[in-house]
Design a protein around this motif. Structure first.
Motif, PDB file in Angstrom:
ATOM      1  N   SER A  56       0.828  -1.215   0.000  1.00  0.00           N
ATOM      2  CA  SER A  56       0.000   0.000   0.000  1.00  0.00           C
ATOM      3  C   SER A  56       0.859   1.260   0.000  1.00  0.00           C
ATOM      4  CB  SER A  56      -0.977   0.002   1.179  1.00  0.00           C
ATOM      5  OG  SER A  56      -0.311  -0.054   2.415  1.00  0.00           O
ATOM      6  N   THR A  60       0.547   3.959  -2.905  1.00  0.00           N
ATOM      7  CA  THR A  60       0.253   5.368  -2.591  1.00  0.00           C
ATOM      8  C   THR A  60       1.240   6.296  -3.296  1.00  0.00           C
ATOM      9  OG1 THR A  60      -0.670   4.742  -0.444  1.00  0.00           O
ATOM     10  CG2 THR A  60      -0.006   7.048  -0.720  1.00  0.00           C
ATOM     11  N   TYR A 112      -7.116   0.047  -2.785  1.00  0.00           N
ATOM     12  CA  TYR A 112      -7.470   0.794  -1.569  1.00  0.00           C
ATOM     13  C   TYR A 112      -8.888   0.450  -1.122  1.00  0.00           C
ATOM     14  CZ  TYR A 112      -8.811   4.688   1.411  1.00  0.00           C
ATOM     15  OH  TYR A 112      -9.288   5.443   2.460  1.00  0.00           O
ATOM     16  N   LEU A 124       0.767   4.077   5.209  1.00  0.00           N
ATOM     17  CA  LEU A 124       1.856   4.640   4.421  1.00  0.00           C
ATOM     18  C   LEU A 124       3.154   4.454   5.188  1.00  0.00           C
ATOM     19  CD1 LEU A 124       2.634   6.122   1.853  1.00  0.00           C
ATOM     20  CD2 LEU A 124       2.148   8.257   3.012  1.00  0.00           C
TER      21      LEU A 124
END
Length: 187
Positions: A56, A60, A112, A124
Motif C-alpha cells: 500500500s 500510494t 485501496y 503509508l
C-alpha cells in the motif's frame, strides 16, 4: 496586415520532469509485480501485514506520482516530442498510453477500496493510516468484486506494458529512430 506562418516546433526530448516521473513510476510498477510472488509466499499474519504495508505504501507513492504526471500532461500540457509515425501507430500509441493511465489510476483505487472493504489498514510506510474511518461491516461480494477489478487491472497493465516495451524495442532496433532516446537522453 502581414500574416506569418510560424511552425510550432516540438522538443526532441521529454523534459527532466517527465523523465523522472516516467522512470520512477516504471521502477515502482515493476516492483509491484513482485507483490504477486510475495503475497503467495506468506506464511503468517505478521508477514501479511508487512506485505500489505509495503504494497500500500508503494501504491500510494505511485498514485501521487500519477497525479503529478497527469497534471503535467493534461492540465499544464508540458511540451512532448512528436515522433514520425504512421497514423495507425499514432492511434495505437494513444490508446495504449490512455489505457496505461487508466490502469495506473484503477489499480491503486481498487486496491485501496478492497482493503477498506476487508477492514485492512492502508498504512503509508507503517506510520500513517490512510483508512482510519470505520467500515460498516464486511461485505464479501463487494470485497471480491473490488479484488477482481484490482487483479484484472494488474493483468491488463502487464499486457499494456508488454506492448509499450515491445514498441520501444521496435523503434530502437528496427526503425532505429529517436523514440527511446527522447525519454532517456538529454538534449
Amino acid at each position: 496586415m502581414n500574416q506569418h506562418n510560424y511552425k510550432v516546433s516540438s522538443p526532441s526530448h521529454y523534459d527532466l520532469g517527465y523523465k523522472i516521473l516516467h522512470w520512477l513510476m516504471a521502477i515502482l510498477i515493476f516492483l509491484m509485480f513482485f507483490a504477486v510472488e510475495g503475497f503467495a509466499s506468506i506464511t503468517s499474519i505478521d508477514e501479511h501485514m508487512v506485505m500489505l504495508i509495503g504494497h500500500s505504501s508503494i501504491g500510494t507513492v505511485i498514485s501521487i506520482l500519477l497525479i503529478m504526471r497527469m497534471s503535467k500532461r493534461f492540465i499544464i500540457k508540458s511540451k512532448r516530442p512528436i515522433h514520425d509515425l504512421n497514423q495507425w501507430q499514432k492511434n495505437v500509441s494513444k490508446v495504449v498510453h490512455i489505457a496505461l493511465y487508466f490502469c495506473m489510476a484503477l489499480i491503486p483505487l481498487s486496491g485501496y477500496l478492497a482493503a477498506r472493504a476487508h477492514e485492512l489498514p492502508v498504512k503509508l510506510f507503517g506510520t500513517f493510516n490512510l483508512s482510519q474511518t470505520q467500515v460498516s461491516g464486511f461485505d464479501k461480494t463487494y470485497f471480491e468484486t473490488l479484488r477482481l477489478v484490482h487483479e484484472l487491472g494488474i493483468k491488463l497493465i502487464f499486457i499494456l506494458l508488454t506492448l509499450h516495451i515491445g514498441a520501444v524495442l521496435y523503434h530502437k532496433f528496427i526503425r532505429k529512430d529517436q523514440v527511446l532516446s527522447a525519454m532517456t537522453k538529454n538534449k
